[in-house]
Design an enzyme around this catalytic site. Structure first.
Site, PDB file in Angstrom:
ATOM      1  N   ASN A 143       0.804  -1.221   0.000  1.00  0.00           N
ATOM      2  CA  ASN A 143       0.000   0.000   0.000  1.00  0.00           C
ATOM      3  C   ASN A 143       0.836   1.269   0.000  1.00  0.00           C
ATOM      4  O   ASN A 143       0.354   2.337  -0.345  1.00  0.00           O
ATOM      5  CB  ASN A 143      -0.957   0.032   1.196  1.00  0.00           C
ATOM      6  CG  ASN A 143      -0.262  -0.208   2.503  1.00  0.00           C
ATOM      7  OD1 ASN A 143       0.324  -1.262   2.735  1.00  0.00           O
ATOM      8  ND2 ASN A 143      -0.299   0.779   3.370  1.00  0.00           N
ATOM      9  N   GLN A 173      -4.987  -3.447  -2.158  1.00  0.00           N
ATOM     10  CA  GLN A 173      -4.552  -2.483  -3.196  1.00  0.00           C
ATOM     11  C   GLN A 173      -4.503  -3.141  -4.570  1.00  0.00           C
ATOM     12  O   GLN A 173      -4.016  -2.537  -5.529  1.00  0.00           O
ATOM     13  CB  GLN A 173      -3.167  -1.916  -2.844  1.00  0.00           C
ATOM     14  CG  GLN A 173      -3.120  -1.143  -1.545  1.00  0.00           C
ATOM     15  CD  GLN A 173      -3.845   0.210  -1.603  1.00  0.00           C
ATOM     16  OE1 GLN A 173      -4.231   0.684  -2.687  1.00  0.00           O
ATOM     17  NE2 GLN A 173      -4.056   0.825  -0.459  1.00  0.00           N
ATOM     18  N   ALA A 194     -13.808  -2.306  -0.368  1.00  0.00           N
ATOM     19  CA  ALA A 194     -14.509  -1.624  -1.468  1.00  0.00           C
ATOM     20  C   ALA A 194     -14.090  -0.173  -1.684  1.00  0.00           C
ATOM     21  O   ALA A 194     -14.133   0.325  -2.805  1.00  0.00           O
ATOM     22  CB  ALA A 194     -16.017  -1.677  -1.217  1.00  0.00           C
ATOM     23  N   HIS A 195     -13.658   0.500  -0.607  1.00  0.00           N
ATOM     24  CA  HIS A 195     -13.372   1.937  -0.801  1.00  0.00           C
ATOM     25  C   HIS A 195     -12.078   2.188  -1.572  1.00  0.00           C
ATOM     26  O   HIS A 195     -11.760   3.322  -1.914  1.00  0.00           O
ATOM     27  CB  HIS A 195     -13.406   2.703   0.528  1.00  0.00           C
ATOM     28  CG  HIS A 195     -12.264   2.466   1.463  1.00  0.00           C
ATOM     29  ND1 HIS A 195     -11.221   3.338   1.593  1.00  0.00           N
ATOM     30  CD2 HIS A 195     -12.010   1.463   2.328  1.00  0.00           C
ATOM     31  CE1 HIS A 195     -10.382   2.890   2.512  1.00  0.00           C
ATOM     32  NE2 HIS A 195     -10.834   1.753   2.971  1.00  0.00           N
ATOM     33  N   THR A 232     -26.022  -6.981  11.483  1.00  0.00           N
ATOM     34  CA  THR A 232     -26.909  -6.823  10.328  1.00  0.00           C
ATOM     35  C   THR A 232     -26.082  -6.435   9.100  1.00  0.00           C
ATOM     36  O   THR A 232     -25.273  -5.514   9.164  1.00  0.00           O
ATOM     37  CB  THR A 232     -27.954  -5.714  10.621  1.00  0.00           C
ATOM     38  OG1 THR A 232     -28.630  -6.077  11.821  1.00  0.00           O
ATOM     39  CG2 THR A 232     -28.941  -5.550   9.489  1.00  0.00           C
ATOM     40  N   CYS A 318      -2.540   5.091   7.125  1.00  0.00           N
ATOM     41  CA  CYS A 318      -2.689   4.250   8.316  1.00  0.00           C
ATOM     42  C   CYS A 318      -1.465   4.303   9.207  1.00  0.00           C
ATOM     43  O   CYS A 318      -1.490   3.809  10.313  1.00  0.00           O
ATOM     44  CB  CYS A 318      -2.960   2.807   7.905  1.00  0.00           C
ATOM     45  SG  CYS A 318      -4.396   2.696   6.861  1.00  0.00           S
TER      46      CYS A 318
HETATM   47  N1  PMP Z   1      -4.613  -3.602   3.733  1.00  0.00           N
HETATM   48  C1  PMP Z   1      -4.087  -2.725   2.883  1.00  0.00           C
HETATM   49  C2  PMP Z   1      -2.966  -3.154   1.981  1.00  0.00           C
HETATM   50  C3  PMP Z   1      -4.587  -1.413   2.824  1.00  0.00           C
HETATM   51  O1  PMP Z   1      -4.062  -0.529   1.969  1.00  0.00           O
HETATM   52  C4  PMP Z   1      -5.659  -1.048   3.691  1.00  0.00           C
HETATM   53  C5  PMP Z   1      -6.229   0.366   3.668  1.00  0.00           C
HETATM   54  N2  PMP Z   1      -5.273   1.365   3.830  1.00  0.00           N
HETATM   55  C6  PMP Z   1      -6.175  -2.010   4.561  1.00  0.00           C
HETATM   56  C7  PMP Z   1      -5.632  -3.278   4.553  1.00  0.00           C
HETATM   57  C8  PMP Z   1      -7.326  -1.694   5.480  1.00  0.00           C
HETATM   58  O2  PMP Z   1      -8.486  -1.525   4.741  1.00  0.00           O
HETATM   59  P1  PMP Z   1      -9.839  -0.945   5.379  1.00  0.00           P
HETATM   60  O3  PMP Z   1      -9.701   0.550   5.310  1.00  0.00           O
HETATM   61  O4  PMP Z   1     -10.921  -1.467   4.513  1.00  0.00           O
HETATM   62  O5  PMP Z   1      -9.924  -1.470   6.767  1.00  0.00           O
END
Ligand code: PMP
Length: 372
Positions: A143, A173, A194-195, A232, A318
């Site tokens: 990522n 990714q 999904a985002h 849910t 993150c």
């Molecule tokens: N794994 C990777 C390689 C990511 O890039 C991300 C998001 N930055 C995540 C996990 C976590 O995804 P989510 O935001 O859906 O928790």
């Protein structure tokens, strides 16, 4: 506005937004209710499973929805945790894998060596396999730097040793961007979100091959909706995720994204002194370009670019506030380590956007170097 932070999250497709609103307005029953209105919601989930199964070449009953890839990764890592089990992973995982391994108790977690581009050492993998290993968890597309691991080769090494070792890949990714055919990759479990492909936030999933489903336990108990993720179902978001993945895969934007990546790479290389492109030139996702600038504080540069409505990341979103674990793991030169910027693309970006970005970047770097 020039949004170059698509690895953090993407703008939802209009079609996905419209689909989500339509379901929320017209098909809002609980997908677990046994009446016909509830069954309509359940059918939308089933339809979406079919879409994902087709995209990754799996069976419909091997697709599970979660609240995102962090949950997906935690489910997998917690499921194999025990004082008898060992696991293999890398030092360049997303924090939802790295921290999960630090918090769920294993007999031992073994970290693989990697080179300066983040490619893992396959000989090291061969040498580190042993009879206590039950799980190998590897990030497919990194990522932060974009490195694509050779999952087929990794799988072959593991399965030649013992076909009952589970190979989990974090494809957050990768899905919708590069080939995620699970039969070809020969992975057993795959996480996605999904985002990252223009779908809604707060919905993700897992491909779990039928062979391994009995090993998987939920981390949230209480609902009987799904085997692995209780509560849910957010079926309107799940449905919108299906609309998004269908569009991104159909759009075939890959070649265009590749051109954008090479264009910015070239501009930075030829216009900005003391810059170092971290993302490998080959076997790297074109959606991500990580570049470090000598004697620059990345945060200062992020805010400088923001003044011109150009949005990028310093490291990954993150790892906000942490010192950069991934850049340390690839042994990046100390003079560059604080100055890494991640540009991440989408098809909404134009070449003119990149011209402007390169100009503002150049003036920002010159100014910061002069005053800091
Ligand atoms: N794994 C990777 C390689 C990511 O890039 C991300 C998001 N930055 C995540 C996990 C976590 O995804 P989510 O935001 O859906 O928790």
């Amino acid at each position: 506005m020039i949004y170059l932070d698509n690895a953090a999250t993407t703008k939802m497709y209009k079609e996905a937004i419209e689909a989500e609103i339509d379901v929320a307005e017209n098909f809002y029953a609980n997908s677990s209710s046994i009446h016909s209105f509830g069954m309509e919601s359940e059918n939308l989930i089933k339809e979406t499973k079919k879409i994902f199964a087709k995209v990754i070449n799996a069976k419909e009953n091997e697709i599970y929805f979660t609240k995102g890839a962090s949950e997906s990764n935690n489910i997998v890592i917690s499921s194999f945790a025990s004082l008898e089990n060992m696991a293999i992973t890398t030092s360049i995982e997303h924090s939802s894998v790295f921290d999960a391994f630090n918090n769920y108790k294993y007999k031992k977690v073994i970290y693989l060596k990697n080179d300066k581009y983040g490619f893992i050492d396959l000989e090291d993998l061969k040498n580190k396999l042993n009879d206590n290993i039950k799980l190998v968890s590897i990030i497919y597309v990194n990522n932060e730097i974009g490195t694509i691991q050779d999952i087929e080769k990794i799988s072959k090494i593991i399965k030649d040793y013992d076909e009952n070792i589970c190979l989990h890949i974090d494809a957050t990714q990768a899905l919708g961007k590069i080939d995620c055919n699970v039969a070809k990759l020969s992975c057993d479990i795959m996480s996605f979100s999904a985002h990252k492909f223009h779908g809604p936030k707060g919905v993700g999933g897992l491909y779990i091959s039928n062979k391994f489903i009995a090993k998987i336990k939920p981390i949230i108990y209480g609902g009987r909706q799904q085997v692995i993720s209780s509560g849910t179902d957010n079926h309107q978001a799940i449905y919108a995720a299906g609309v998004a993945i269908k569009k991104q895969t159909v759009d075939k934007e890959y070649a265009y994204i590749q051109k954008l990546n090479s264009y910015l790479r070239e501009k930075i290389n030829s216009h900005i002194s003391d810059s170092y492109i971290i993302s490998p030139e080959n076997d790297s996702s074109p959606y991500i370009l990580d570049v470090a600038f000598k004697n620059i504080k990345a945060e200062v540069l992020v805010h400088y670019l923001e003044d011109s409505e150009i949005y990028v990341s310093s490291g990954s979103a993150c790892s906000k506030g942490e010192d950069n674990r991934i850049l340390r793991a690839i042994d990046l030169d100390k003079a560059y380590i604080d100055g890494a910027i991640r540009f991440s693309f989408s098809s909404y970006i134009s070449f003119e956007d990149l011209d402007k970005t390169a100009d503002v970047l150049k003036s920002g770097i010159e100014m910061i170097r002069e005053f800091m």
